[in-house]
Write a protein that holds these residues in place. Structure first.
Motif, PDB file in Angstrom:
ATOM      1  N   ARG A  18       0.807  -1.216   0.000  1.00  7.45           N
ATOM      2  CA  ARG A  18       0.000   0.000   0.000  1.00  7.45           C
ATOM      3  C   ARG A  18       0.840   1.265   0.000  1.00  7.45           C
ATOM      4  NH1 ARG A  18      -3.882  -0.399   4.885  1.00  7.45           N
ATOM      5  NH2 ARG A  18      -2.099  -1.363   5.893  1.00  7.45           N
ATOM      6  N   ASN A  46      -2.769   5.215   6.042  1.00  5.72           N
ATOM      7  CA  ASN A  46      -3.530   4.432   5.067  1.00  5.72           C
ATOM      8  C   ASN A  46      -4.930   4.128   5.586  1.00  5.72           C
ATOM      9  OD1 ASN A  46      -1.714   4.079   2.846  1.00  5.72           O
ATOM     10  ND2 ASN A  46      -0.491   2.709   4.127  1.00  5.72           N
ATOM     11  N   CYS A  63      -9.522  -2.186  -2.112  1.00  5.25           N
ATOM     12  CA  CYS A  63      -8.990  -2.033  -0.757  1.00  5.25           C
ATOM     13  C   CYS A  63      -8.010  -3.166  -0.476  1.00  5.25           C
ATOM     14  CB  CYS A  63     -10.126  -2.041   0.260  1.00  5.25           C
ATOM     15  SG  CYS A  63      -9.558  -1.915   1.970  1.00  5.25           S
ATOM     16  N   LYS A  64      -6.841  -2.836   0.063  1.00  5.42           N
ATOM     17  CA  LYS A  64      -5.811  -3.823   0.356  1.00  5.42           C
ATOM     18  C   LYS A  64      -5.469  -3.849   1.835  1.00  5.42           C
ATOM     19  CE  LYS A  64      -3.695  -3.215  -4.219  1.00  5.42           C
ATOM     20  NZ  LYS A  64      -2.450  -2.901  -4.951  1.00  5.42           N
ATOM     21  N   CYS A  65      -6.446  -3.479   2.687  1.00 11.29           N
ATOM     22  CA  CYS A  65      -6.149  -3.377   4.116  1.00 11.29           C
ATOM     23  C   CYS A  65      -5.904  -4.738   4.754  1.00 11.29           C
ATOM     24  CB  CYS A  65      -7.277  -2.654   4.839  1.00 11.29           C
ATOM     25  SG  CYS A  65      -8.835  -3.573   4.948  1.00 11.29           S
TER      26      CYS A  65
END
Length: 662
Positions: A346, A414, A464-466
C-alpha cells in the motif's frame, strides 16, 4: 534533444504522448521512457533507465521484459517490436467484433451507457460527471495508453457465453498447436479457468479482473454451474498469487529507487487558499469549563471536563485550570511520535514509535484548506494526469483539507476497514479542526490507519488492500459486520429451525431480459426490494435513465395508479384490489396469471378460480417460484408443498385444492 535519436515531431503530436518531457526549450520524446512504468508511477526514476524496446510503427517504448511489454506485441528483435495499437480486425471474424459490458464500471448498474471504443469499459455519464462527448470516446485508461500484460487475470467474452475468467498467457509458454493457430498483431492467448481451454483474443473483448469479482455474479451472468464455479474459485486463487508476486516485485523496486517518500511541503497549521477563511473567535465567545487547577488531571481524558465531552479545546487564557489544562493538544501540538515507512502493498504508511492508549491524540490532519470549486478543479487535473493518490478530507460543508501539496505526517496514514484510529472534528479557538484519535490501545511499531469513507470517482472503484477480516473489497464500500458470539448463536438456532432448501435452487437478484419486450441489451432495474424486473427505457417511454429509488410500473395499478395487488406474470400490467376483477385470467398452459392482451391460453381462457381438469396420470408440480408444468404423476414431498404455499402467499393467490392433492 537526446543524441542519437534523430526523430522529429509536430509540437501537438509530441505533446499528445504522456511520457514526453520538456528539456531546455526542447523535449525528450516518448521513445526514451517505458510507457508501462510511466502509467504506474510517472515520477519513478527507472522510467527512462534500463534497456528499452521500441515499436517500429509509433513512438512508444517499453522495458524489454514481460512485466512491461504489453500482451499482443510481436517481437522483431531485442530492441524492436510491433505494439498492439496496430491491431486490425478481420472482416467476418466474430471474435474480432468489439463488445462492451452492459453495466457501469462505477456503480455496476445498467441503463444508458457511455461505451469506450477501445476496450469493453462502459460508464454512466452521470457517474463520470462529464458532458456527453461528440464523436469517438475513450476511457481514461485507454487515453493514457494502458494495456494488458502477460500473467494478468482477466474477464473474456467469447460468442454468446457469459464473461469468463482467464489468464493472459505468454506465447512462449503455450502448446505448439495453439501457437500455430492463426493470430494477428494485437492478439494474445488466454487460458480459461475451469476448462483449461485456450483462445486468441484482443483488448476490445477483455477487461481486467479485480479483487472481489468472484462474488459479483450479477455482472457475470445468472445461474452458476459447476464448471463456472470452479473457474471463479481458480481465478480468485490465481489472482492472489499474481498480486503477491507483483507486490513483492514492486516493493523491491521501490526500495531501490524510492528511499524517501514523494516530496511535499511540511506545514504545522492549515493554510487557506483563495477565498477560504480561517475563523478566529473572541475570548468572550470561547466556552469555559468547570475544571480546577487543583484537580488530579484537570481537563484530562478521565476528567469530567465539559469542553472535552463536547469536542471543544480549552483556551489557555480562558480555562480555569490554567497551565495544568490537559485539553490543549491541538494548540500545543502534543502529537505522538511516529515514523514514515514503506508498506508491502500500500505504498508509504505511518506507524507509531511508542505505545498509544485508547482515546489518545495521535496527530492533527493539516493541509491546504480549499473550497468545493477548487476541489473539483484539482480532482479533474488529477484524473487527466493519471494521479491516483488523493489526500482530501472534508472539513465542513464549504471547506476541504487537501494535504497533497502541503501537510504533515498524518497524510501518510492508510485506509483500513478495521482501523485503529478515527477522525474527530474539534472546535479550536472558534474554528473546526480535524484530529486523529486512537480507537484502541496501539502497541509500538503498529501501522496507524483510519477509515477514509471514500467517495469513488473516475473509472471505477478503488480496490482495498487493508487485509482486515471484515474488508469490504473496495474503498467507499461499508465494511462487513463481524457478528458477536451471541449473534452467531441466534443465527445458528434460527438456521436449525428453517427447512433445508434445495441446492439446485438459484434466486435471481436481477433478470436478464426486459420484462416488457423480452429482449436483452441496456436496461434499467427496479429499485424496489425483492423486485427482479428490468426494462428498456424505450419500452417504458422514458426519455432518460431514472434516478433515485425508482419503482417499475408493475407495482402500480394500470387504471388508478394505486398500490397493485394482482399482477400479470407476462407483462408489466397490474391492478389494485378494486380494479382486478375480470382483468386477469389463469393460463391453462402453465397456471400463471395473464392479462387479456397477450393471454397464452388461446380462445378459451379459464375464468378466475376455475380449475383445469387434468387426466388422472398427470399432476401439477412447481419447478420454480413462477412456473408450473405438467409432469408424470409424482409424490409431492413436504418441502415442495411448503414452497408452493410460499409462492402463493408472495403472489397474493388463493390455494386451490383438488382431489389429487395429497
Amino acid at each position: 534533444m537526446l543524441p542519437g535519436c534523430g526523430k522529429f515531431y509536430h509540437g501537438e503530436c509530441a505533446a499528445s504522448h504522456a511520457p514526453t518531457v520538456p528539456l531546455n526549450r526542447a523535449f525528450r520524446c516518448p521513445l526514451h521512457a517505458c510507457l508501462s512504468c510511466f502509467i504506474t508511477n510517472p515520477t519513478n526514476p527507472s522510467v527512462s533507465k534500463g534497456q528499452l524496446t521500441r515499436c517500429i510503427r509509433c513512438p512508444v517504448a517499453y522495458h524489454a521484459n514481460d512485466n512491461c511489454i504489453p500482451a499482443g506485441s510481436v517481437t522483431l528483435t531485442d530492441s524492436n517490436i510491433v505494439c498492439p495499437n496496430h491491431f486490425t480486425p478481420r472482416k467476418g471474424c466474430r471474435n474480432h467484433e468489439h463488445v462492451n459490458v452492459s453495466w457501469c464500471f462505477v456503480c455496476s448498474e445498467g441503463g444508458s451507457l457511455l461505451c469506450c471504443e477501445s476496450c469493453p469499459a462502459a460508464f454512466h455519464r452521470e457517474c463520470l460527471n462529464i458532458d456527453m462527448p461528440e464523436g469517438s470516446w475513450y476511457c481514461n485508461d485507454c487515453r493514457a495508453g494502458k494495456k494488458l500484460h502477460y500473467k494478468e487475470v482477466v474477464w473474456v467474452k467469447v460468442g454468446r457465453y457469459r464473461w469468463w475468467p482467464a489468464e493472459v498467457s505468454n506465447p512462449n509458454d503455450i502448446p505448439e498447436n495453439i501457437l500455430r493457430m492463426r493470430h494477428d498483431v494485437g492478439e494474445f492467448p488466454v487460458l480459461f479457468f475451469g476448462s483449461n481451454d485456450y483462445l486468441w483474443t484482443y483488448q476490445a473483448r477483455v477487461f481486467p479482473y479485480m479483487e472481489g469479482d468472484a462474488n459479483s455474479k450479477e455482472k457475470m451472468g445468472k445461474g452458476v454451474d459447476s464448471t463456472y464455479k470452479k473457474a471463479l474459485e481458480e481465478a480468485a486463487v490465481r489472482f492472489k498469487e499474481l498480486q503477491a508476486e507483483k507486490e513483492l516485485r514492486q516493493l523491491q523496486e521501490d526500495r531501490l529507487n524510492d528511499k524517501k517518500p514523494p516530496p511535499y511541503k511540511h506545514i504545522k497549521v492549515n493554510k487557506p487558499i483563495g477565498k477560504v477563511l480561517i475563523i478566529s473567535a473572541d475570548h468572550s465567545e470561547i466556552p469555559r469549563c468547570n475544571c480546577k487547577a487543583a484537580d488530579e488531571n484537570p481537563c484530562g481524558m478521565d476528567s469530567e471536563c465539559i469542553n472535552r465531552m463536547l469536542l471543544y479545546e480549552c483556551h489557555p487564557q480562558v480555562c480555569p485550570a490554567g497551565e495544568r489544562c490537559q485539553n490543549q493538544c491541538f494548540t500545543k501540538r502534543q502529537y505522538c511520535q511516529v515514523e514514515i515507512f514503506r508498506t508491502l502493498s500500500r505504498g508509504w504508511g505511518l506507524r507509531c514509535v511508542h505505545d498509544i492508549k485508547k482515546g489518545g491524540f495521535v496527530n492533527e490532519y493539516v493541509g491546504e484548506v480549499i473550497d468545493e470549486e477548487e476541489c473539483r478543479t484539482r480532482i479533474k487535473h488529477a484524473q487527466e494526469n493519471n494521479i491516483g493518490n488523493f489526500y482530501m478530507l472534508t472539513l465542513d460543508k464549504d471547506r476541504i483539507i487537501d494535504a497533497g501539496p502541503k501537510g504533515n505526517e498524518a497524510r501518510f496514514m492508510n485506509h483500513s476497514c478495521q482501523p485503529n484510529c478515527e477522525t474527530q472534528k474539534w472546535t479550536v479557538n472558534g474554528d473546526t479542526r480535524v484530529g486523529l484519535f486512537a480507537l484502541t490501545d496501539i502497541p509500538a511499531g503498529t501501522e496507524l490507519t483510519f477509515n477514509y469513507n471514500l467517495e469513488c470517482l473516475g473509472n471505477g472503484k478503488t480496490v482495498c488492500k487493508c487485509g482486515a477480516s471484515n474488508c469490504s473489497g473496495f474503498l467507499g464500500v461499508r465494511p462487513k459486520n463481524n457478528p458477536s458470539s451471541d449473534d452467531k448463536g441466534r443465527k445458528l438456532k434460527k438456521k436449525s429451525q428453517m427447512k433445508r432448501k434445495s441446492q439446485q435452487e438459484v434466486i435471481k437478484e436481477r433478470e436478464d431480459e426486459c420484462f416488457s419486450c423480452g429482449d436483452g441489451g441496456q436496461v434499467v432495474s427496479c429499485k424496489r426490494p425483492g423486485c427482479p424486473k428490468v426494462y428498456h427505457a424505450d419500452c417504458l417511454n422514458l426519455t432518460k435513465r431514472p434516478a433515485g429509488r425508482w419503482e417499475c410500473p408493475w407495482h402500480q395499478c394500470d387504471l388508478c395508479g394505486q398500490e397493485a395487488a394482482s399482477f400479470c406474470e407476462m407483462c408489466p400490467s397490474s391492478y389494485c384490489v378494486e380494479h382486478r376483477d375480470g382483468m386477469l385470467f389463469i393460463s391453462k398452459l402453465d397456471g400463471r396469471l395473464s392479462c387479456s392482451e397477450h393471454d397464452p391460453c388461446g380462445p378459451e381462457p379459464l375464468e378466475p378460480g376455475e380449475i383445469r381438469e387434468y387426466p388422472p396420470w398427470y399432476t401439477k408440480r412447481f419447478v420454480s417460484p413462477s412456473v408450473m408444468s405438467l409432469k408424470k404423476r409424482t409424490q409431492i414431498d413436504k418441502d415442495v408443498f411448503e414452497k408452493i404455499i410460499q409462492t402463493l402467499n408472495r403472489t397474493n393467490r388463493s390455494l386451490l385444492w383438488t382431489s389429487e392433492c395429497s
